[in-house]
Design an enzyme around this catalytic site. Structure first.
Site, PDB file in Angstrom:
ATOM      1  N   THR A 160       0.850  -1.181   0.000  1.00 25.13           N
ATOM      2  CA  THR A 160       0.000   0.000   0.000  1.00 25.13           C
ATOM      3  C   THR A 160       0.891   1.238   0.000  1.00 25.13           C
ATOM      4  O   THR A 160       1.855   1.331   0.743  1.00 25.13           O
ATOM      5  CB  THR A 160      -1.004  -0.011   1.170  1.00 25.13           C
ATOM      6  N   HIS A 161       0.544   2.182  -0.893  1.00 28.94           N
ATOM      7  CA  HIS A 161       1.378   3.374  -1.097  1.00 28.94           C
ATOM      8  C   HIS A 161       0.510   4.629  -0.921  1.00 28.94           C
ATOM      9  O   HIS A 161      -0.596   4.698  -1.465  1.00 28.94           O
ATOM     10  CB  HIS A 161       1.979   3.337  -2.511  1.00 28.94           C
TER      11      HIS A 161
ATOM     12  N   ASP B  16       7.349   0.932  -6.576  1.00 28.42           N
ATOM     13  CA  ASP B  16       5.919   1.257  -6.637  1.00 28.42           C
ATOM     14  C   ASP B  16       5.376   1.244  -8.072  1.00 28.42           C
ATOM     15  O   ASP B  16       4.538   2.078  -8.438  1.00 28.42           O
ATOM     16  CB  ASP B  16       5.652   2.628  -5.979  1.00 28.42           C
TER      17      ASP B  16
END
Ligand code: GRF
Length: 213
Positions: A117-118, A154
């Site tokens: 999760t970013h 990412d």
């Protein structure tokens, strides 16, 4: 991952406060692992100081710590992390605020079942300062992205995103206030994604993540 009746095994990796981990723990406890479709079998960290480890212990879960500085090379650290994670035989590995880029060995074992999760709307603002960078850029909306991890920073296939408006107060109060508002959305998004993947399975086709309706 194919949908089955079995409750999926999750290993969660953390570096910090672990509120995303807590959201998963709370949802699984509230719904029960069978209905949720998964249970956390262990929590790992790259540092002893991660408060997420305390949350795991409080939930009665096994923990492990794998520090880069305890290994002669980054590759050896990566292999040790992969080994420690594999010991719990996870179906899915969740990076929930785990502030390390994993290497080849980890991806060879867990690629396609390792999610992160970013705190930004990828592909904008990747890296360690997604919140600060969006604010500095003057973005009017930002948010969070749950994605599969590949060998970039990412860059893996996106599973779901949540949008957060940047408001005047964020500009004045800065990164921390905006990050808190993002995390509010992020925790719910991560819980929904993990439940969906665990319960219904998924397929990855190139950059697309296909989720059954
Ligand atoms: C999250 O915003 C995550 O996206 C970022 O660090 C934060 C972790 O928060 N990488 P917590 O440790 O789950 O509270």
């Amino acid at each position: 991952m194919a949908p089955t009746e079995a409750v999926k095994r999750l290993v969660v990796l953390v570096s910090g406060s672990g509120t995303n981990l807590q959201a998963l723990l709370d949802a699984i406890a509230a719904e029960g692992p069978e209905r949720f479709g998964a249970r956390i079998v262990a929590v790992g960290a790259d540092r002893h100081s991660a408060t997420g480890l305390d949350r795991a212990r409080a939930a009665g879960l096994p923990t492990f710590v794998c520090r880069v500085k305890d290994h002669p090379t980054r590759e050896q650290w990566d292999a040790a992390l992969a080994e420690a994670t594999a010991a719990y035989q996870p179906d899915l590995v969740v990076s929930a605020g785990f502030m390390k880029i994993v290497g080849k060995e980890f991806l060879a074992r867990f690629g396609g079942r390792f999610i992160n999760t970013h705190p930004a709307l990828l592909p904008s603002f990747p890296g360690a300062h997604g919140v600060r960078d969006a604010l500095a850029y003057g973005a009017k909306v930002t948010g969070c992205t749950v994605h599969f991890v590949d060998d970039g920073v990412d860059t893996g296939p996106i599973i779901a995103q949540g949008v957060v408006d940047v408001v005047e107060e964020d500009t004045a109060e800065g990164e921390a206030a905006l990050h808190e508002r993002i995390k509010d959305v992020e925790r719910r998004l991560l819980v929904d994604v993990v439940r969906q993947l665990a319960r219904h399975g998924y397929r990855i086709q190139g950059r697309k993540v296909l989720l059954p309706a």
